[in-house]
Design an enzyme around this catalytic site. Structure first.
Site, PDB file in Angstrom:
ATOM      1  N   GLU A  11       0.849  -1.202   0.000  1.00 47.68           N
ATOM      2  CA  GLU A  11       0.000   0.000   0.000  1.00 47.68           C
ATOM      3  C   GLU A  11       0.881   1.247   0.000  1.00 47.68           C
ATOM      4  O   GLU A  11       1.747   1.383   0.877  1.00 47.68           O
ATOM      5  CB  GLU A  11      -0.909  -0.028   1.229  1.00 47.68           C
ATOM      6  CG  GLU A  11      -1.909  -1.169   1.158  1.00 47.68           C
ATOM      7  CD  GLU A  11      -2.423  -1.622   2.529  1.00 47.68           C
ATOM      8  OE1 GLU A  11      -2.236  -0.898   3.523  1.00 47.68           O
ATOM      9  OE2 GLU A  11      -3.016  -2.724   2.581  1.00 47.68           O
ATOM     10  N   LEU A  38      -5.876  -1.840  -1.241  1.00 47.57           N
ATOM     11  CA  LEU A  38      -5.820  -1.782   0.216  1.00 47.57           C
ATOM     12  C   LEU A  38      -6.392  -3.087   0.761  1.00 47.57           C
ATOM     13  O   LEU A  38      -7.549  -3.168   1.164  1.00 47.57           O
ATOM     14  CB  LEU A  38      -6.640  -0.571   0.689  1.00 47.57           C
ATOM     15  CG  LEU A  38      -6.263   0.058   2.013  1.00 47.57           C
ATOM     16  CD1 LEU A  38      -7.066   1.313   2.244  1.00 47.57           C
ATOM     17  CD2 LEU A  38      -6.365  -0.872   3.190  1.00 47.57           C
ATOM     18  N   ALA A  39      -5.595  -4.143   0.693  1.00 51.83           N
ATOM     19  CA  ALA A  39      -6.072  -5.483   1.044  1.00 51.83           C
ATOM     20  C   ALA A  39      -4.854  -6.352   1.341  1.00 51.83           C
ATOM     21  O   ALA A  39      -4.113  -6.727   0.435  1.00 51.83           O
ATOM     22  CB  ALA A  39      -6.881  -6.070  -0.111  1.00 51.83           C
ATOM     23  N   GLU A  40      -4.643  -6.650   2.621  1.00 44.07           N
ATOM     24  CA  GLU A  40      -3.401  -7.313   3.013  1.00 44.07           C
ATOM     25  C   GLU A  40      -3.341  -8.772   2.567  1.00 44.07           C
ATOM     26  O   GLU A  40      -2.261  -9.274   2.237  1.00 44.07           O
ATOM     27  CB  GLU A  40      -3.197  -7.204   4.533  1.00 44.07           C
ATOM     28  CG  GLU A  40      -2.810  -5.807   5.009  1.00 44.07           C
ATOM     29  CD  GLU A  40      -3.954  -4.791   4.996  1.00 44.07           C
ATOM     30  OE1 GLU A  40      -5.120  -5.214   4.859  1.00 44.07           O
ATOM     31  OE2 GLU A  40      -3.680  -3.583   5.117  1.00 44.07           O
ATOM     32  N   GLN A  53       1.772  -2.260   5.512  1.00 46.53           N
ATOM     33  CA  GLN A  53       2.026  -0.869   5.898  1.00 46.53           C
ATOM     34  C   GLN A  53       2.326  -0.693   7.392  1.00 46.53           C
ATOM     35  O   GLN A  53       3.205   0.068   7.767  1.00 46.53           O
ATOM     36  CB  GLN A  53       0.843  -0.007   5.470  1.00 46.53           C
ATOM     37  CG  GLN A  53       1.156   1.458   5.424  1.00 46.53           C
ATOM     38  CD  GLN A  53       0.120   2.210   4.609  1.00 46.53           C
ATOM     39  OE1 GLN A  53      -1.003   2.405   5.070  1.00 46.53           O
ATOM     40  NE2 GLN A  53       0.485   2.644   3.415  1.00 46.53           N
ATOM     41  N   PHE A  54       1.564  -1.381   8.214  1.00 44.11           N
ATOM     42  CA  PHE A  54       1.792  -1.365   9.663  1.00 44.11           C
ATOM     43  C   PHE A  54       1.559  -2.781  10.176  1.00 44.11           C
ATOM     44  O   PHE A  54       0.602  -3.439   9.752  1.00 44.11           O
ATOM     45  CB  PHE A  54       0.787  -0.459  10.392  1.00 44.11           C
ATOM     46  CG  PHE A  54       0.925   1.003  10.063  1.00 44.11           C
ATOM     47  CD1 PHE A  54       1.710   1.837  10.855  1.00 44.11           C
ATOM     48  CD2 PHE A  54       0.252   1.549   8.993  1.00 44.11           C
ATOM     49  CE1 PHE A  54       1.820   3.192  10.563  1.00 44.11           C
ATOM     50  CE2 PHE A  54       0.359   2.898   8.704  1.00 44.11           C
ATOM     51  CZ  PHE A  54       1.148   3.727   9.487  1.00 44.11           C
ATOM     52  N   ASP A 104       0.172  -3.607  12.706  1.00 46.27           N
ATOM     53  CA  ASP A 104      -1.189  -3.637  13.260  1.00 46.27           C
ATOM     54  C   ASP A 104      -2.230  -4.112  12.237  1.00 46.27           C
ATOM     55  O   ASP A 104      -3.342  -4.473  12.601  1.00 46.27           O
ATOM     56  CB  ASP A 104      -1.564  -2.236  13.733  1.00 46.27           C
ATOM     57  CG  ASP A 104      -0.456  -1.616  14.562  1.00 46.27           C
ATOM     58  OD1 ASP A 104      -0.591  -1.559  15.782  1.00 46.27           O
ATOM     59  OD2 ASP A 104       0.576  -1.227  13.975  1.00 46.27           O
ATOM     60  N   ILE A 112      -1.559  -6.498   9.808  1.00 46.82           N
ATOM     61  CA  ILE A 112      -1.089  -7.724   9.154  1.00 46.82           C
ATOM     62  C   ILE A 112      -2.164  -8.818   9.225  1.00 46.82           C
ATOM     63  O   ILE A 112      -2.137  -9.790   8.487  1.00 46.82           O
ATOM     64  CB  ILE A 112       0.237  -8.215   9.802  1.00 46.82           C
ATOM     65  CG1 ILE A 112       0.982  -9.138   8.819  1.00 46.82           C
ATOM     66  CG2 ILE A 112       0.017  -8.881  11.145  1.00 46.82           C
ATOM     67  CD1 ILE A 112       2.426  -9.413   9.211  1.00 46.82           C
ATOM     68  N   PRO A 116      -5.356  -9.343   8.302  1.00 43.78           N
ATOM     69  CA  PRO A 116      -6.062  -9.914   7.143  1.00 43.78           C
ATOM     70  C   PRO A 116      -5.181 -10.844   6.305  1.00 43.78           C
ATOM     71  O   PRO A 116      -5.704 -11.689   5.581  1.00 43.78           O
ATOM     72  CB  PRO A 116      -6.461  -8.669   6.325  1.00 43.78           C
ATOM     73  CG  PRO A 116      -6.475  -7.548   7.313  1.00 43.78           C
ATOM     74  CD  PRO A 116      -5.387  -7.876   8.299  1.00 43.78           C
ATOM     75  N   HIS A 131      -1.251   1.623  15.901  1.00 41.37           N
ATOM     76  CA  HIS A 131       0.015   1.940  15.233  1.00 41.37           C
ATOM     77  C   HIS A 131       1.197   1.625  16.138  1.00 41.37           C
ATOM     78  O   HIS A 131       2.276   2.168  15.954  1.00 41.37           O
ATOM     79  CB  HIS A 131       0.058   3.416  14.798  1.00 41.37           C
ATOM     80  CG  HIS A 131      -1.001   3.753  13.799  1.00 41.37           C
ATOM     81  ND1 HIS A 131      -2.293   4.072  14.159  1.00 41.37           N
ATOM     82  CD2 HIS A 131      -0.983   3.764  12.447  1.00 41.37           C
ATOM     83  CE1 HIS A 131      -3.016   4.286  13.072  1.00 41.37           C
ATOM     84  NE2 HIS A 131      -2.243   4.105  12.019  1.00 41.37           N
TER      85      HIS A 131
END
Ligand SMILES: Cc1ncc(C[n+]2csc(CCOP(=O)(O)OP(=O)(O)O)c2C)c(N)n1
Ligand SMILES: [Mg+2]
Length: 734
Positions: A421, A462-464, A486-487, A489, A491, A493, A534
């Site tokens: 992302e 935007l989809a882990e 990205q974070f 927090d 992870i 999904p 975060h």
């Protein structure tokens, strides 16, 4: 008529438009019936307790045989699901192969006795190892198609190279291959189904999605899973797709549908969606009894639509085979299944000594000296390092040296793709001439798209799960995705893909399929205001997952060298980057050169000492150093600090050596204390070094809660230098 009895593999090509020949009609029947015969034989074996699980294809044969005959095994790519027995047979898996898996034999070619029956895998046939997880295969299929496209557009990517993972991954591509992936209608409720069709649609990828709609997901009928009861109605507005909703009980209708789908995909027009209505003639599996939830009338109606009975009647009705001939064919196929079972029951079982084989690469050991390429710091910046922020030879931040490593490795290895992302400089590349570029929310990937182009560095949706699932597909084809979550927090999904797919791919396929993906993950707190979403840690969840390498550097130089090893090695790596350390003064270092690598599993003594060992990593390193300085200054206690640097594998030898010297040890980490990473290390020290200890093993970690926004609370929740100092003084006095 003479009826040929052969092994499972379908013979000849099935023309897209001409009438089928008599032999081709018989071949279709042979494959369908053989599949049913293998199912029935397995069911018998299960009832005799000679095998341990069975799940059948009964009722799905026509759709699956149609799919297989429209495609090319060993050329196209296949991501099937557990109900695809007829597909597997028609692609070339033999009844004997299936029986070997059913008994769990050592020579089971799909998994060596590790997976349940009907979890397919064959490198020669391009059937990628199947899991039990419903729908995870779909995103992998998308990534596989993307890899095929990348190799076609950039053939240099396929070049073999020695000295890294590429030595073990020959690339195989044709340019017009399609990817077939199958799924049950119930599993279209999974979010990953929607992520996969979105990605395939958006990128016009040559993926055929086949929904095998038997109306039930175990006991749950289709209208409960699918609004309105029909998946075709829901997906029809996705762009670029070829759609077909068909009677999947008719093998010729199915064959024609898949041929048209393949034509659409091979022409580069986009993906295809085939929704086949089929029947589930047996219960979900032998662990289920559908009489408990389906009416007799409904079950009888399914039997009337049995694709095998219908096609049998057709062959007889059209005078293709007589009743006697078809009886003879069926008898011979039943014997083939029975003989396969008899042979498989004699096959040697897997050896207990081999259980741990293929958890990690057997070919390339990231702890080995080949990764110990530490070399003197280069006086001058590397070629192009100036653009990546490496101006001069002065100290650089962790963020800069991670960026530099990515840049160096992408220059060296064309198979690397970077996505996630916001990682691109600008998705609308035409803006690049006038904008600075984003390059990640922490700027770790800044400039990479500009240098390497949008085919190699791009934004994901935007989809882990999409990020990791597709990465697995890329890596299975021999590419090296270096993706960003990205974070930490967010992870979660992707957790299903990480835990049930990425980490286990090599082991479950007995070394046949591997996915050496690198996942870079900004992690951790001490951000002042990062709050719950975060600031999370949670590394022990991943060190508790076999098959993954877990890296957690504390400074710029280590981050550079360990990321290089992560990229070059052949195992999946979770690469944690502490956000607080990205730009801190602590741990800056000069650019160490484009070949600087650090082997995994080698701790570093950050500070030598004699009185007490502090085992830690990540953002606790600067905090431990501060506490150790204070301990020395104010209490005369001399602390040895060990930075583990990699958490799996970890350097037990270094821990043991230090504890034998100091006889006192504290294990400290930022993550919550209970069930944290330190519990394992502390317990092993207590177990194996008991005689060397003069005091109990102590642990330091965060409170067993979440990280709060208000700095006063955050300070109290996360371990601080004063907590470490207090533990040091207490333990020394013990
Ligand atoms: C992610 C996940 N959740 C639950 C299960 C348990 N499970 C196995 S099969 C199944 C039903 C699948 O139904 P469907 O997708 O319609 O396929 P079918 O078995 O009917 O062919 C369930 C719930 C699983 N294997 N994976
Ligand atoms: Mg179903």
């Amino acid at each position: 008529m003479e009826v040929a009895i052969s092994s499972a593999r379908a013979s000849g090509t099935f023309p897209a438009r001409d009438e089928l020949t008599v032999q081709q009609m018989i071949e279709i029947y042979r494959l369908m019936f053989l599949s049913r015969a293998v199912d029935d034989r397995e069911i018998l074996l299960k009832r005799q307790q000679k095998i341990f699980f069975q799940i059948s294809s009964a009722g799905h044969e026509a759709l699956q045989v149609g799919a297989a005959l429209a495609l090319r095994s060993g050329y196209d790519w296949f991501f099937p699901y557990y109900r695809d027995g007829a597909l597997a047979l028609a692609l070339g898996v033999t009844p004997y192969d299936m029986m070997l898996q059913a008994v769990g034999a050592a020579s089971d070619p799909a998994s060596g006795g590790r997976q349940m029956p009907r979890h397919w895998s064959s490198r020669a046939l391009h059937i990628v190892s199947t899991s039990s997880s419903t729908a995870t295969q779909l995103l992998q299929a998308v990534g596989c198609a993307e890899a095929g496209r990348a190799f076609s557009k950039h053939p240099a990517m396929a070049a073999k190279a020695e000295g890294d993972y590429r030595a073990f991954h020959d690339v195989d591509f044709h340019g017009d291959e399609v990817v077939l992936t199958c799924v049950g209608e119930g599993s279209t409720s999974q979010g990953e189904f929607w992520e996969a069709i979105s990605a395939a649609s958006n990128h016009k990828l040559p993926v055929i999605f086949c929904v095998e709609d038997n109306g039930y997901a175990i006991s749950v009928p289709v209208e409960v899973n699918t609004p309105g009861g029909n998946i075709s109605r829901l997906v029809q507005n996705f762009p670029n797709f070829h759609f077909a909703e068909i009677d999947g009980n008719d093998p010729i209708v199915s064959l024609r549908a898949f041929q048209a789908a393949a034509e659409h995909c091979r022409a580069g027009n986009g993906p295809a969606f085939i929704h086949g209505h089929v029947v589930r003639l047996y219960s979900h599996s032998l662990s289920d009894d559908d009489k408990n939830y389906r009416s007799a009338a409904e079950r009888e109606a399914d039997v009337l639509r049995d694709p095998i009975a219908r096609f049998r009647a057709r062959l007889i009705g059209e005078g293709i085979l007589t009743v006697a001939e078809i009886d003879g064919l069926e008898g011979s196929l039943e014997r083939e299944a029975a003989e396969a079972a008899e042979r498989a029951l004699e096959a040697p079982l897997p050896a207990v000594e081999d259980i741990a084989t293929h958890v990690y690469s057997e070919d390339l050991d990231p702890t080995s000296v080949s990764f110990a390429t530490e070399q003197p710091v280069t006086a001058a910046p590397a070629n192009g390092a100036a653009e990546s922020g490496q101006k001069g030879a002065g100290p650089r931040t962790m963020a800069e040296l991670i960026n530099a490593c990515l840049r160096d490795e992408m220059r060296r290895d064309p198979r690397i793709v970077v996505y996630g992302e916001d990682v691109a400089d600008a998705s609308r590349a035409e803006a690049l001439s006038e904008v600075k570029g984003k390059g990640g929310v922490f700027k770790l990937t800044a400039g990479l798209q500009t240098e390497f182009g949008s085919d190699r560095v791009f934004n994901s949706p935007l989809a882990e799960a999409n990020i990791v699932g597709r990465a697995i597909g890329y890596a299975l084809r021999g590419m090296k995705p270096v993706v960003e979550i990205q974070f930490f927090d967010y992870i979660w999904p992707a957790m299903h893909q990480i835990r049930n797919e990425l980490s286990v791919m090599r082991w479950r396929s007995n070394g046949t399929w591997v996915a050496p993906v690198v996942i870079r993950v900004p992690i951790g707190g001490y951000l002042t205001g990062g709050a719950i979403y975060h600031s999370q840690s949670g590394e022990s969840l991943f060190t508790h997952t076999p098959g993954l390498r877990v890296v957690f550097p504390s400074n710029a130089r280590d981050a550079n060298g360990l990321l290089r090893t992560a990229i070059r090695c052949d195992d999946p790596v979770l690469f944690f980057e502490h956000k607080r350390l990205y730009r801190e003064t602590h741990g800056r270092a000069p650019y160490p050169g484009p070949d600087f690598a650090i082997p995994f599993g080698k701790a570093k003594i950050v500070r030598p000492g004699t009185d007490l060992t502090l085992v830690t990593y990540g953002a606790l390193i600067p905090r431990a150093v501060q506490a150790a300085q204070q301990a020395k200054r104010e209490h005369g206690i001399d602390i040895e600090i060990l930075d583990l640097r990699t958490l799996n594998p970890y350097d037990w030898e270094a821990i043991a050596e230090s504890v034998r010297k100091t006889n006192r040890v504290i294990v400290a980490h930022e993550d919550m204390l209970s069930w944290g990473y330190g519990a394992e290390i502390a317990s092993r020290i207590a177990d194996e070094l008991f005689d060397d200890l003069d005091a109990p093993v102590r642990r330091i970690g965060a409170m067993d809660t979440f990280v709060a926004y208000q700095p006063k609370l955050e300070d109290a929740i996360l371990p601080q230098p004063e907590n470490i100092l207090k533990a040091i003084v207490d333990l020394k006095a013990f």
